[in-house]
Design a protein around this motif. Structure first.
Motif, short mmCIF file in Angstrom:
data_model
loop_
_atom_site.label_atom_id
_atom_site.label_comp_id
_atom_site.label_asym_id
_atom_site.label_seq_id
_atom_site.Cartn_x
_atom_site.Cartn_y
_atom_site.Cartn_z
N UNK A 76 0.70 -1.24 -0.27
CA UNK A 76 -0.07 -0.16 0.01
C UNK A 76 0.86 1.22 -0.03
N UNK A 77 0.18 2.44 -0.19
CA UNK A 77 0.87 3.73 -0.24
C UNK A 77 -0.02 4.73 0.45
N UNK A 78 0.48 6.05 0.69
CA UNK A 78 -0.13 7.09 1.12
C UNK A 78 -0.55 7.98 -0.04
N UNK A 79 -1.20 9.07 0.12
CA UNK A 79 -1.55 9.96 -0.93
C UNK A 79 -0.41 10.94 -1.36
N UNK A 116 -4.84 -21.08 -8.89
CA UNK A 116 -5.46 -20.22 -7.83
C UNK A 116 -4.47 -19.00 -7.50
N UNK A 117 -4.78 -17.87 -7.60
CA UNK A 117 -3.70 -16.66 -7.53
C UNK A 117 -4.42 -15.64 -6.38
N UNK A 118 -3.58 -15.52 -5.41
CA UNK A 118 -4.25 -14.31 -4.33
C UNK A 118 -3.13 -13.30 -4.35
N UNK A 119 -3.37 -12.02 -4.02
CA UNK A 119 -2.84 -11.13 -3.60
C UNK A 119 -3.24 -10.44 -2.21
N UNK A 120 -2.40 -10.49 -1.31
CA UNK A 120 -2.53 -10.04 0.10
C UNK A 120 -2.01 -8.32 0.12
N UNK A 121 -2.91 -7.73 0.46
CA UNK A 121 -2.62 -6.23 0.67
C UNK A 121 -2.57 -5.83 2.01
N UNK A 167 -6.96 -1.83 -6.41
CA UNK A 167 -7.15 -1.49 -5.09
C UNK A 167 -7.36 0.08 -4.84
N UNK A 168 -8.59 0.49 -4.13
CA UNK A 168 -8.89 1.73 -3.93
C UNK A 168 -8.63 2.22 -2.12
N UNK A 169 -7.71 2.70 -1.66
CA UNK A 169 -7.52 2.92 -0.31
C UNK A 169 -8.67 3.78 0.24
N UNK A 170 -8.73 4.35 1.26
CA UNK A 170 -10.07 5.14 1.66
C UNK A 170 -9.64 6.57 1.40
#
Length: 278
Positions: A8-11, A37-42, A238-241
């Motif tokens: 993840x990253x900040x604005x 089966x492919x997963x991404x853990x964020x 991914x769409x962070x808050x």
């Protein structure tokens, strides 16, 4: 089973990102590979995003080795949307048949999970969102006809769309996960327009039913300093808050939205005026 990790990253971070760095941090490609089966853990609210495409064999998963728990869902819940042909998910001996646009909710504590397609020539494409859960809620299959449909937008603004709630307190309860599917009306291109923020929840999009040579321009970032991702069929974002999330397509498309955070209040949003976008 593979498990990729995103931190993840900040604005403020993304101000310096070039296109590839932005794609590396927020875009998930190649989730849907034949017989994998492919997963991404964020680390963005510890969401796990996954894809499974059983073609010639049954795919089994459920181990928690990659996340430090006995099973993948020892302390998690999961939503599974079928974006392909008819398929079956079997959980600890209990089988659920999913047609296209059906969704399966799996509660905390599920152990052995497997996926198979009814026809390898038209395989199921299982898209998965999993989030931490603090309650035991029974598994439930939600057929498309059981979802709750809401209509948003205006054809004159090219944003008329139908949103179907599947995993939602008004349809099928969960601990923290929300999940649904949105379709644009014919001739419309914009999703989630006008834009908004929801500081108390993050979101993930999976775009689908998009022709191979067409694209969606997904707009993200702070309202005053936006960025964009060019996405293809079956890409997830991914769409962070802290980020807006909206997009426009070059042809008809649909998307699965999944959310988690502090609450399940779908309308807990802060609208952003179009004149504020930069």
């Amino acid at each position: 089973m593979t498990m990729k990790v995103l931190y993840g990253a900040g604005p403020n971070d993304i101000k310096t990102y070039d296109t590839q760095r932005l794609r590396d941090e927020f875009l998930m490609e190649d989730l849907f590979q034949a017989d994998k089966v492919s997963f991404t853990y964020t680390h963005v609210d510890r969401l796990i995003v996954g894809g499974a495409v059983p073609v010639s064999s049954t795919l089994s998963f459920g181990s928690g080795e990659d996340i430090g728990t006995p099973y993948l869902l020892s302390a998690r819940e999961m939503g599974i949307a079928n974006l392909g042909g008819t398929g079956t998910i079997t959980v600890d001996g209990q089988s659920f048949t999913l047609e296209n646009r059906d969704v399966l909710y799996l509660g905390r504590g599920a152990k052995d999970i497997s996926a198979q397609s009814a026809d390898g020539a038209n395989p199921a494409r299982f898209y998965m969102n999993s989030v931490p859960a603090g309650a035991d809620i029974p598994h439930r299959l939600i057929k498309r006809a059981e979802s709750k449909m809401l209509t948003f937008g205006d054809a004159k603004r090219a944003n008329l769309r139908n949103l179907r709630m599947y995993i939602h307190p008004e349809v099928a309860p969960s601990c923290l996960l929300l999940l649904g599917i949105t379709d644009l009306a014919d001739g419309n291109v914009w999703n989630t327009m006008p834009p908004h923020l929801h500081e108390r929840r993050m979101e993930a999009y999976c775009y689908f039913d998009l022709p191979d040579d067409e694209r969606v321009i997904h707009i993200m970032g702070r309202p005053e300093e936006t960025r964009h991702l060019v996405v293809k069929n079956l890409d997830a974002v991914l769409s962070p808050a802290w980020s807006i999330h909206m997009g426009a397509g070059t042809s008809p498309y649909a998307f699965v939205w999944g959310m988690t955070g502090e609450n399940q209040e779908y309308n807990d949003v802060a609208p952003v005026a179009l004149k504020e976008l930069r």
